[in-house]
Design an enzyme around this catalytic site. Structure first.
Site, PDB file in Angstrom:
ATOM      1  N   GLU A  60      -4.501   7.847   7.213  1.00  0.00           N
ATOM      2  CA  GLU A  60      -5.426   6.974   6.506  1.00  0.00           C
ATOM      3  C   GLU A  60      -5.727   5.724   7.329  1.00  0.00           C
ATOM      4  OE1 GLU A  60      -5.566   4.492   2.271  1.00  0.00           O
ATOM      5  OE2 GLU A  60      -4.140   6.130   2.530  1.00  0.00           O
ATOM      6  N   HIS A  70       0.836  -1.203   0.000  1.00  0.00           N
ATOM      7  CA  HIS A  70       0.000   0.000   0.000  1.00  0.00           C
ATOM      8  C   HIS A  70       0.871   1.254   0.000  1.00  0.00           C
ATOM      9  CE1 HIS A  70      -2.321   3.135   2.302  1.00  0.00           C
ATOM     10  NE2 HIS A  70      -3.179   2.869   1.340  1.00  0.00           N
ATOM     11  N   GLU A 108       2.154   1.859  -3.434  1.00  0.00           N
ATOM     12  CA  GLU A 108       1.112   2.437  -4.291  1.00  0.00           C
ATOM     13  C   GLU A 108       1.095   3.958  -4.174  1.00  0.00           C
ATOM     14  OE1 GLU A 108      -3.361   3.589  -3.899  1.00  0.00           O
ATOM     15  OE2 GLU A 108      -3.011   1.558  -3.154  1.00  0.00           O
ATOM     16  N   HIS A 109       1.201   4.450  -2.937  1.00  0.00           N
ATOM     17  CA  HIS A 109       1.228   5.895  -2.719  1.00  0.00           C
ATOM     18  C   HIS A 109       2.436   6.540  -3.388  1.00  0.00           C
ATOM     19  CE1 HIS A 109      -1.757   7.075   0.581  1.00  0.00           C
ATOM     20  NE2 HIS A 109      -2.068   5.823   0.272  1.00  0.00           N
TER      21      HIS A 109
END
Length: 427
Positions: free
Chosen positions: A140, A65, A68-69
């Protein structure tokens, strides 16, 4: 290029494998203005432990994840602004077993595709930018922790599985991401973002040869070995915990329930098992089932209730959930109805209607370019061809679905996660 035609679907699939190992899939849609592209890697949150070239790696939770950022960073360039200037809508997502970068547009498609391939194939991680992103991702994660919809799922997986990394949230934890460095990201990028571990899928009025030529020009030329994931000790079908619950600020109790199943096979066999699982869930407790109607009329479930079959590498489950004033009563009713169906069998008419309805949904999904890209990518990583779904549905029998229910709906294989309203505990 390899060309496959599916007259009954009115679809054509072109596939090509580059020398570097990348699979390219193009589904032409003549006359359509919209075009979509997915560039996906067989890498998700569960791939925390892996072996590559004889060396074993253990990484913190949340790296996929985090990557991905960070992949949208290019030195001296703003990828999002460039897409916007081209009239495209880009995005990305990370699941338990896949990461994908994608866009849709109605003009400047080749320029957008070049930008997509360029930024995903250009890793740029500085320790300063990694540190800056850490706070954003931590925020997040805290947002997910405050979401009952997220926590009820995460708690269920943690209750069901002892060893499988699906127990850990996709984004990791605030603590785990502290251990992610620029070098961590680069190691995982080099392992999982090589073209041989990826697929490029394009849907729209596009010439397949132009997509291949662009990918050959931009992407690395050489092939390399694929990483081998370590998903932990193989799970048995008994759950780690039968029940788990917490209190949050929700209006009424919400729950998720899962029945542990054997992991799916690869290829066509796995696709057929997926269909059997989905039809079993629908026959037992879908909206057309008698159980659903009884539970709804009794006020034990409402419109939020949903069921289905889920799988990622190394695990599978039949699941259901939603809001309910008495989740335990719902579980007991499901167990009793499964017992009845195993004795009496599924009504033949219901089975045929369910199969026809499910197949119809698949046909209609072909009109959604984004959905089609996603399904082609996910099925490819499972070792199958998405467009074979009609023959898979045709092959599934009522007795296979009944046998699945007989082995899957077992009390000892079931776990339930419940979020209770805060005021109920206080009372």
């Amino acid at each position: 290029m390899n060309k496959l035609t599916y007259p009954h679907l009115n679809e054509t699939l072109y596939t090509h494998r580059l020398a570097n190992g990348l699979t390219i899939a193009v589904i032409p849609k003549p006359g359509f203005v919209k075009k979509s592209a997915y560039f996906a890697t067989d890498y998700g949150s569960i791939h925390m432990d892996y072996t590559l070239n004889g060396q074993h790696y253990t990484t913190p939770a949340g790296v996929a994840h985090y990557l991905e950022h960070k992949m949208f960073d290019l030195p001296g360039r703003d990828v999002m602004e460039e897409f916007a200037a081209l009239g495209a809508s880009p995005n990305a997502f990370t699941t338990y077993d896949m990461t994908a970068y994608y866009f849709s547009c109605t003009e400047n498609f080749m320029a957008c595709l070049e930008l997509l391939l360029t930024f995903v194939s250009t890793p740029y991680f500085t320790q300063e930018s990694v540190e800056k992103e850490r706070g954003i991702i931590a925020q997040e994660i805290r947002m997910y922790e405050d979401s009952a919809d997220s926590k009820v799922y995460e708690d269920l997986f943690a209750a069901m599985y002892r060893n499988h990394p699906v127990r850990i949230p996709i984004a990791g934890t605030v603590e785990s991401i502290e251990d992610i460095s620029a070098q961590t990201l680069m190691d995982c990028y080099n392992a999982f973002y090589h073209p041989g571990n990826m697929i490029l899928c394009v849907v729209g009025d596009v010439e397949p040869e132009t997509v291949v030529e662009l990918a050959e020009r931009i992407l690395p030329k050489e092939a390399q070995d694929k990483p081998v994931a370590d998903l932990g000790t193989e799970e048995d079908l008994d759950c780690r915990d039968c029940d788990t619950s917490r209190v949050m600020d929700v209006a009424m109790p919400t729950f998720q329930m899962g029945f542990k199943c054997h992991p799916m096979a690869d290829g066509d066999r796995g696709e057929i098992q997926q269909i059997i699982g989905d039809l079993a869930a629908e026959a037992l407790m879908g909206e057309s089932s008698s159980l659903y109607q009884r539970l709804y009329q009794a006020g034990l479930i409402d419109g939020s209730f949903a069921c289905g079959f889920e799988d990622v590498p190394g695990l599978a489950m039949l699941s259901c959930g939603g809001d309910s004033r008495d989740p335990e009563a719902v579980r007991q009713a499901i167990l009793e109805e499964a017992g009845r169906l195993c004795q009496e069998g599924i009504d033949e008419g219901l089975f045929l209607r369910l199969k026809k309805s499910a197949l119809g949904r698949r046909y209609r999904a072909l009109d959604s370019f984004d959905s089609l890209c996603f399904r082609v990518c996910a099925t490819h990583f499972d070792g199958a061809n998405y467009f074979d779904f009609p023959k898979h549905y045709e092959s599934v029998t009522k007795s296979q679905v009944e046998d699945f229910l007989r082995t899957a709906i077992v009390r000892e294989h079931c776990a339930m996660s419940i979020i209770w309203p805060r005021q109920e505990e206080e009372n």
